[in-house]
Design a protein around this motif. Structure first.
Motif, PDB file in Angstrom:
ATOM      1  N   LEU B  85     -14.993  -9.894 -25.877  1.00 56.74           N
ATOM      2  CA  LEU B  85     -15.536 -10.366 -24.597  1.00 56.74           C
ATOM      3  C   LEU B  85     -16.985 -10.809 -24.750  1.00 56.74           C
ATOM      4  N   ALA B  86     -17.739 -10.107 -25.591  1.00 59.10           N
ATOM      5  CA  ALA B  86     -19.124 -10.512 -25.848  1.00 59.10           C
ATOM      6  C   ALA B  86     -19.170 -11.859 -26.570  1.00 59.10           C
ATOM      7  N   ALA B  87     -18.307 -12.025 -27.558  1.00 64.76           N
ATOM      8  CA  ALA B  87     -18.289 -13.282 -28.317  1.00 64.76           C
ATOM      9  C   ALA B  87     -17.917 -14.456 -27.409  1.00 64.76           C
ATOM     10  N   LEU B  88     -16.916 -14.254 -26.556  1.00 64.11           N
ATOM     11  CA  LEU B  88     -16.504 -15.329 -25.654  1.00 64.11           C
ATOM     12  C   LEU B  88     -17.588 -15.605 -24.622  1.00 64.11           C
ATOM     13  N   GLY B  89     -18.322 -14.567 -24.238  1.00 64.14           N
ATOM     14  CA  GLY B  89     -19.454 -14.764 -23.339  1.00 64.14           C
ATOM     15  C   GLY B  89     -20.502 -15.658 -23.982  1.00 64.14           C
ATOM     16  N   GLN B  90     -20.747 -15.458 -25.272  1.00 62.75           N
ATOM     17  CA  GLN B  90     -21.692 -16.326 -25.988  1.00 62.75           C
ATOM     18  C   GLN B  90     -21.142 -17.742 -26.151  1.00 62.75           C
ATOM     19  N   ALA B  91     -19.816 -17.838 -26.304  1.00 63.61           N
ATOM     20  CA  ALA B  91     -19.219 -19.181 -26.365  1.00 63.61           C
ATOM     21  C   ALA B  91     -19.476 -19.917 -25.053  1.00 63.61           C
ATOM     22  N   GLY B  92     -19.444 -19.157 -23.951  1.00 65.22           N
ATOM     23  CA  GLY B  92     -19.799 -19.745 -22.662  1.00 65.22           C
ATOM     24  C   GLY B  92     -18.600 -20.177 -21.854  1.00 65.22           C
ATOM     25  N   LEU B 126      -5.962  -6.638 -23.449  1.00 63.43           N
ATOM     26  CA  LEU B 126      -7.113  -7.456 -23.806  1.00 63.43           C
ATOM     27  C   LEU B 126      -6.880  -8.908 -23.386  1.00 63.43           C
ATOM     28  N   GLY B 127      -5.647  -9.369 -23.511  1.00 62.96           N
ATOM     29  CA  GLY B 127      -5.332 -10.728 -23.052  1.00 62.96           C
ATOM     30  C   GLY B 127      -5.674 -10.920 -21.579  1.00 62.96           C
ATOM     31  N   GLU B 128      -5.317  -9.930 -20.768  1.00 58.93           N
ATOM     32  CA  GLU B 128      -5.628 -10.016 -19.329  1.00 58.93           C
ATOM     33  C   GLU B 128      -7.127  -9.922 -19.068  1.00 58.93           C
ATOM     34  N   GLN B 129      -7.809  -9.046 -19.830  1.00 59.59           N
ATOM     35  CA  GLN B 129      -9.256  -8.925 -19.652  1.00 59.59           C
ATOM     36  C   GLN B 129      -9.932 -10.268 -19.921  1.00 59.59           C
ATOM     37  N   ILE B 130      -9.477 -10.950 -20.953  1.00 59.47           N
ATOM     38  CA  ILE B 130     -10.056 -12.259 -21.284  1.00 59.47           C
ATOM     39  C   ILE B 130      -9.769 -13.258 -20.157  1.00 59.47           C
ATOM     40  N   GLN B 131      -8.526 -13.280 -19.684  1.00 64.18           N
ATOM     41  CA  GLN B 131      -8.182 -14.235 -18.628  1.00 64.18           C
ATOM     42  C   GLN B 131      -8.989 -13.969 -17.354  1.00 64.18           C
ATOM     43  N   ARG B 132      -9.185 -12.679 -17.023  1.00 60.69           N
ATOM     44  CA  ARG B 132      -9.984 -12.353 -15.829  1.00 60.69           C
ATOM     45  C   ARG B 132     -11.449 -12.747 -16.014  1.00 60.69           C
ATOM     46  N   ALA B 133     -11.985 -12.526 -17.219  1.00 55.77           N
ATOM     47  CA  ALA B 133     -13.402 -12.822 -17.466  1.00 55.77           C
ATOM     48  C   ALA B 133     -13.663 -14.327 -17.517  1.00 55.77           C
ATOM     49  N   THR B 197       2.272  -9.867 -19.674  1.00 58.57           N
ATOM     50  CA  THR B 197       3.229  -9.490 -20.717  1.00 58.57           C
ATOM     51  C   THR B 197       2.549  -9.309 -22.079  1.00 58.57           C
ATOM     52  N   ALA B 198       1.265  -9.668 -22.175  1.00 59.87           N
ATOM     53  CA  ALA B 198       0.508  -9.399 -23.409  1.00 59.87           C
ATOM     54  C   ALA B 198       0.455  -7.902 -23.709  1.00 59.87           C
ATOM     55  N   ARG B 199       0.685  -7.078 -22.672  1.00 62.29           N
ATOM     56  CA  ARG B 199       0.723  -5.624 -22.912  1.00 62.29           C
ATOM     57  C   ARG B 199       1.786  -5.258 -23.940  1.00 62.29           C
ATOM     58  N   GLY B 200       2.887  -5.994 -23.934  1.00 65.20           N
ATOM     59  CA  GLY B 200       3.975  -5.690 -24.863  1.00 65.20           C
ATOM     60  C   GLY B 200       3.564  -5.868 -26.319  1.00 65.20           C
ATOM     61  N   PRO B 201       3.200  -7.084 -26.725  1.00 70.59           N
ATOM     62  CA  PRO B 201       2.799  -7.289 -28.120  1.00 70.59           C
ATOM     63  C   PRO B 201       1.564  -6.470 -28.514  1.00 70.59           C
ATOM     64  N   GLU B 202       0.645  -6.220 -27.576  1.00 71.06           N
ATOM     65  CA  GLU B 202      -0.519  -5.397 -27.946  1.00 71.06           C
ATOM     66  C   GLU B 202      -0.087  -3.945 -28.197  1.00 71.06           C
TER      67      GLU B 202
END
Lengths: 226, 226
Positions: B85-92, B126-133, B197-202
């Protein structure tokens, strides 16, 4: 072999019938025999009341949890995960001591709707909870990754060319369970290690649930390609 | 296609090299370009310092996270899950908006030793956290169930006869990612559904880690038999 299958739900029924068909001396364990036989409502979709099922499977006996476990050499826990520790408590630690206890249950929590979540995971597992609660039982976690139908008769899917797992602290118990699994038609049994490895197959359930949703069938399994 | 691969670890390197080999215009994203190029210690077992790797892969460019994402049509998150999440935040957010964001990371927590646990699971991912952020990014979770080597070139195991998954809210993004996966050699891509559904593979990772332990190799995958 004298086998107790604890649980009168669909998984217990299917496993009991299949093990009896293979020539084992099978008794199903339930909380209260009279109450189980008195139920007249269908147990579920395509599932008759237990008494009707028992009539149709005359070689299978019914007893309470303690009676079933006491008479058995090997015990299968096919109770609902949420009720497993209570059911095994009724079976009695003394009736489980020294015996192979095959745990096929899942720690599913339906309290927040579908799909269910897991009430224990990641740093612990239901398999480990059972082993800690019954330290003299020889717990082997297996088959929780499949529908009851595929647990009992894997050959109906791709001729059985897919994988199941065993986890447990007792190597001899895992070997005995592996032989039993092979007799059911399981062709690829992977020994994951000690009982803590049950966290792996239990945490696979969320993927399994979503595969069921995506594919529209529970008649699925994974094959470990290596 | 112009592709940014965020992350200079083994997964990022392998994916970047393979995508470049397939003719894509690839830039690797890192936190600080100068610091990344200045490192002289080997990055890991069999891994040279990044500068040496970059010299050996002259068609791949290096930029900071924001620069890499800004120039790309599709962004791959191959950063460490804990730093994602920090790295994607820097990506912007502005450089990710409207773009397909392929998330191959895992929420692994190594703080209590091996095997790692998951820092998010079961009721979130984590997939959902990224999508929400990054609500304007078109997040597709995939490939987190494989080593980098098998992500990039699945055919080295059983000719690629095994399964990967896609999860995401955007059907077009999932279709684009499925095509990209097929170009890498993935022959069986199952669309599990929306990003939840990312919960499954994670949550499959704990089983994968124990399979690695039991089989002694990470060159493994599952094939969904149905």
């Amino acid at each position: 072999m004298k086998i107790a299958v604890l649980g009168t739900g669909s998984v217990g029924r299917i496993l009991a019938a299949r093990l009896a068909e293979l020539g084992h001396d099978v008794v199903v364990g339930t909380r209260e025999v009279a109450a189980t036989l008195a139920r007249t409502a269908a147990a579920g979709r395509d599932e008759p009341p237990f008494a009707a099922w028992l009539d149709a499977n005359p070689t299978v006996a019914l007893a309470d949890y303690a009676g079933a476990a006491a008479s058995a050499e090997l015990v299968v826990n096919a109770t609902n995960g949420a009720g497993t520790l209570a059911a095994l408590g009724q079976a009695g630690a003394e009736n489980l001591a020294g015996k192979v206890l095959v745990d096929v249950s899942n720690p599913l929590d339906f309290s927040a709707g579908m799909p269910p979540t897991l009430f224990v995971k990641d740093t612990d597992s239901l398999g480990e909870q059972i082993q800690r609660a019954f330290p003299d039982a020889r717990v082997v976690k297996t088959l929780n990754t499949l529908t009851g139908a595929l647990q009992a008769d894997p050959a109906v899917l791709a001729g059985g060319d897919h994988t199941v797992f065993v986890s447990g602290d007792d190597a001899e118990a895992k070997q005995a369970v592996t032989s039993l699994l092979e007799s059911l038609g399981h062709r690829d049994v992977i020994d994951l290690g000690d009982i803590t490895t049950a966290r792996g197959p239990e945490m696979y359930l969320p993927l399994w649930l979503r595969l069921w949703g995506a594919l529209g069938t529970g008649q699925l399994n994974i094959k470990v390609v290596r």
